[in-house]
Motif scaffolding. Structure first.
Motif, short mmCIF file in Angstrom:
data_model
loop_
_atom_site.label_atom_id
_atom_site.label_comp_id
_atom_site.label_asym_id
_atom_site.label_seq_id
_atom_site.Cartn_x
_atom_site.Cartn_y
_atom_site.Cartn_z
N ALA A 40 0.84 -1.20 0.00
CA ALA A 40 0.00 0.00 0.00
C ALA A 40 0.88 1.25 0.00
O ALA A 40 0.62 2.22 -0.74
N GLU A 41 1.91 1.22 0.82
CA GLU A 41 2.84 2.34 0.88
C GLU A 41 3.60 2.49 -0.44
O GLU A 41 3.77 3.61 -0.95
N SER A 62 -5.43 7.08 -1.78
CA SER A 62 -5.32 7.46 -0.36
C SER A 62 -6.68 7.43 0.31
O SER A 62 -6.80 7.06 1.48
N LEU A 65 -7.47 3.78 1.09
CA LEU A 65 -6.64 3.26 2.18
C LEU A 65 -6.99 3.87 3.53
O LEU A 65 -6.86 3.21 4.56
N SER A 66 -7.43 5.12 3.53
CA SER A 66 -7.64 5.81 4.81
C SER A 66 -9.07 5.76 5.32
O SER A 66 -9.33 6.13 6.47
N MET A 189 -7.99 -3.01 -0.42
CA MET A 189 -7.66 -1.84 0.40
C MET A 189 -8.64 -1.71 1.56
O MET A 189 -8.26 -1.36 2.68
N TYR A 193 -7.78 -1.82 5.60
CA TYR A 193 -8.31 -0.81 6.53
C TYR A 193 -8.99 -1.49 7.73
O TYR A 193 -8.74 -1.15 8.88
#
Length: 202
Positions: A40-41, A62, A65-66, A189, A193
């Motif tokens: 993911a990074e 983002s 992912l967030s 993703m 999370y």
């Protein structure tokens, strides 16, 4: 068993189909493969923020992912879904989303991830685009392919990225940096999370 007894009943071998009310067993669903934290990074860091499309794609990834949004939830986001709210005296970014079954969720957006959204919403292309729908809602994530609609119709909903386009963005970006295709979809993703929340005791 149900099929066998149905056959016997249909061919008059038995007077009553005693298996008629048996319930079918539930099919086993395989758990989705989450994208690993390192991948993911790697995916997010691989995008250079030097063009509108790159900034938009970084903002989309983002956001997945967030917030753990579903594909449908992210695709349907409008400007009105983003807002700020004070929490313990500190102003925070949130996203309000309606997803499966029209259920409402309000999700905090981490400060680091909100920077991608801020950068995206401050690009010249974003500010100059006619993103307003006939119902007054303003589309958040937009496409740039003008061939999707005649120039005079290229506004509002015609500017919204489709779910297929969003999936292609993730897959294409991930392939470039060598991430397995099993990890290159929105649900991977979302699963990361959820896993991170569970591991944090949420």
């Amino acid at each position: 068993i149900k099929g066998f007894y149905k056959y016997l009943f249909r061919n008059n071998a038995i007077k009553n189909n005693i298996a008629e009310h048996l319930k079918y067993p539930r099919s086993i669903k395989n758990l989705p493969v989450p994208i690993s934290p390192s991948n993911a990074e790697k995916l997010l860091n691989s995008i250079s923020l030097d063009s509108f499309i790159n900034i938009r794609d970084a903002a989309i990834i983002s956001m997945f992912l967030s917030t753990g949004l579903r594909l449908s939830g992210l695709r349907n986001l409008n400007d009105s879904n983003l807002f700020r709210m004070d929490v313990d005296g500190e102003s925070r970014h949130f996203v309000r989303v309606f997803e499966k079954g029209k259920k409402e969720r309000i999700i905090p957006i981490p400060d680091v991830m909100s920077l991608f959204i801020f950068l995206y919403m401050n690009t010249d292309e974003f500010r100059s685009a006619n993103r307003t729908n006939e119902n007054g809602e303003i589309v958040l994530f937009i496409n740039t392919r003008k061939q999707l609609a005649p120039a005079h119709e290229f506004y509002g909903e015609a500017r919204r990225l489709s779910g297929r386009q969003i999936q292609k963005i993730i897959h294409k970006r991930g392939e470039v940096v060598g991430i397995d295709s099993k990890e290159l979809h929105p649900h991977a993703m979302r699963h990361l999370y959820g896993t991170e929340l569970a591991e944090s005791g949420v």
